[in-house]
Design an enzyme around this catalytic site. Structure first.
Site, PDB file in Angstrom:
ATOM      1  CG  HIS A 129      -1.921   1.003   1.360  1.00  0.00           C
ATOM      2  ND1 HIS A 129      -1.665   2.308   1.721  1.00  0.00           N
ATOM      3  CD2 HIS A 129      -3.266   0.924   1.186  1.00  0.00           C
ATOM      4  CE1 HIS A 129      -2.800   2.991   1.755  1.00  0.00           C
ATOM      5  NE2 HIS A 129      -3.787   2.179   1.432  1.00  0.00           N
ATOM      6  CG  ASP A 206       0.403  -2.443   6.182  1.00  0.00           C
ATOM      7  OD1 ASP A 206      -0.526  -2.606   6.995  1.00  0.00           O
ATOM      8  OD2 ASP A 206       0.262  -1.792   5.126  1.00  0.00           O
ATOM      9  CD  GLN A 209      -6.607  -4.641   3.716  1.00  0.00           C
ATOM     10  OE1 GLN A 209      -7.545  -5.433   3.685  1.00  0.00           O
ATOM     11  NE2 GLN A 209      -6.803  -3.330   3.718  1.00  0.00           N
ATOM     12  CE  LYS A 232      -7.745  -0.779   6.407  1.00  0.00           C
ATOM     13  NZ  LYS A 232      -8.133  -0.392   5.046  1.00  0.00           N
TER      14      LYS A 232
END
Length: 412
Positions: A129, A206, A209, A232
């Protein structure tokens, strides 16, 4: 659903009742929400925690002797402990509250400014990202360090043989997402971390997700930094966390100056507070932190194994039906992936399909998903991305497929 009890039998219809937004209509149609990779929805149990905070004990924390301040402080620090337990951090002070994943990455990138020079090398993956690319480019501009990229292949997997070639004695930092937001690829981060450590490099993962779908164990991974966002994971926006190994958090300088992060202030010199407050300047998002803990309570009550199994069923079902539509091409076909499908249909622009699906009450994401290098690799302007959570259903997928066929027919 009662989040204080383990829900052994996964019942999607019961779960859906916890989400008030799923009962609304969009453009006169029942909402089908398939944009979960951008932001998940929030259950009533978490909404109630937010309302309770502002209704009953809204106050600034850590500094007050009055009852409301003490209650807010206790609830906020309990949430930190919940996050520590969830991610299996060794100490609660290794959990730093942030405004989200991007904030956590920038905090680390800023801290390394004084630790790097032009001889040093950084490695990032091609699947990142923008939030896990741009801060490191800015760090390289400040320090003269060089940034290298682990390439990807057509399936959406990283080429780890090339990663091996990039690693060397000058490698200081490696950055990779746990799961690609654009393709759903689950990266072999434990292998990536182990290889980085053999050359003495630190690793930031990261987890924006991954955290909605799996339960990372930061000690088992031996990761140096791990970041994620509550929005999220069925929590509110504007709150997230940075996990950092204690040794690294003690090494890095503060990211911001102000109240809370100090031990003593004079006009001659300021000394900084101990962890975690060293990195938490100013009045924090108290309610957000408390709600973050409540969101983890909610998802743990369902169980992450049950969530993963159900979402994989949705992924397989939707993939099968999509591939039956003429002209559909799916981007990201890694063997290990989560419930994200990025696709296009023939030469139709993804934005046009997304707009028509919205008219039918279906929320999908279109564009490059803040992952433009991936789209450049495939030489496409973007994709349609359908991303599923544990509160979605096969019936919604059936309606999505039939609506997609109508949209394609209208645009052909």
């Amino acid at each position: 659903m009662n989040v204080t009890e383990k829900n052994i039998d996964f019942n999607v219809e019961s779960i859906r009742k916890d989400f008030p937004i799923l009962r609304r209509e969009v453009n006169g149609k029942p909402l089908v929400y398939f944009d979960n990779a951008a932001t998940s929805q929030t259950p009533q149990q978490v909404i109630d925690v937010i309302v309770d905070y502002y209704s009953n004990y809204n106050a600034n924390i850590h500094r007050g002797v009055h009852s409301l301040s003490q209650e807010a402080t206790d609830a906020y620090e309990l949430a930190r402990q919940k996050i520590q337990t969830h991610f299996n951090a060794a100490q609660p002070h290794e959990i730093i509250f942030t405004s989200g994943t991007t904030h956590g990455i920038n905090l680390v990138a800023n801290g390394f400014t004084s630790l790097l020079n032009e001889k040093d090398e950084l490695i990032v993956s091609a699947l990142e990202h923008h939030s896990n690319i741009v801060p490191w480019q800015m760090l390289c501009e400040r320090t003269g360090a060089k940034l290298h990229v682990i390439p990807m292949n057509q399936n959406g997997d990283l080429d780890l043989s090339e990663y091996d070639k990039l690693l060397g004695p000058n490698t200081k930092l490696v950055f990779v997402n746990h799961i690609s937001n654009a393709l759903g690829t689950i990266n072999p981060i434990k292998e990536i971390i182990n290889k980085a450590h053999t050359v003495g490099a630190a690793v930031l993962v990261d987890g924006a997700q991954s955290c909605p779908h799996i339960k990372p164990d930061v000690q088992d991974l031996d990761v140096d930094f791990y970041v994620c966002s509550a929005h999220k994971i069925c929590g509110p926006t504007g709150i997230g966390m940075l996990y950092g190994k204690e040794k690294w958090l003690k090494t890095l300088p503060p990211y911001q100056g102000g109240g809370e992060m100090i031990a003593e202030v004079t006009f001659k010199k300021t000394s900084y507070a101990d962890l975690p407050h060293k990195f938490e300047a100013g009045t924090p998002n108290v309610c957000g932190g408390i709600a973050f803990g409540a969101a983890l309570d909610y998802m743990n009550a369902i169980g992450f194994d049950a969530i993963a199994n159900y979402e994989n069923e949705l992924l397989d079902y939707a993939t099968k039906l999509l591939l039956e539509i003429e002209g559909v091409k799916i981007y990201g076909t890694a063997k290990k992936k989560t419930s994200v499908i990025s696709f296009n249909v023939g030469n139709i622009h993804p934005y046009d399909i997304g707009t028509l699906l919205d008219k039918m009450g279906i929320a999908v994401r279109t564009g490059h998903h803040c992952a433009q290098p991936i789209m450049d690799y495939y030489q496409i302007p973007g994709t349609i991305r359908a991303s599923f959570m544990f509160y979605n259903t096969r019936e919604e997928i059936d309606y999505f497929i039939s609506s997609l066929k109508k949209a394609v027919l209208m645009l052909s």
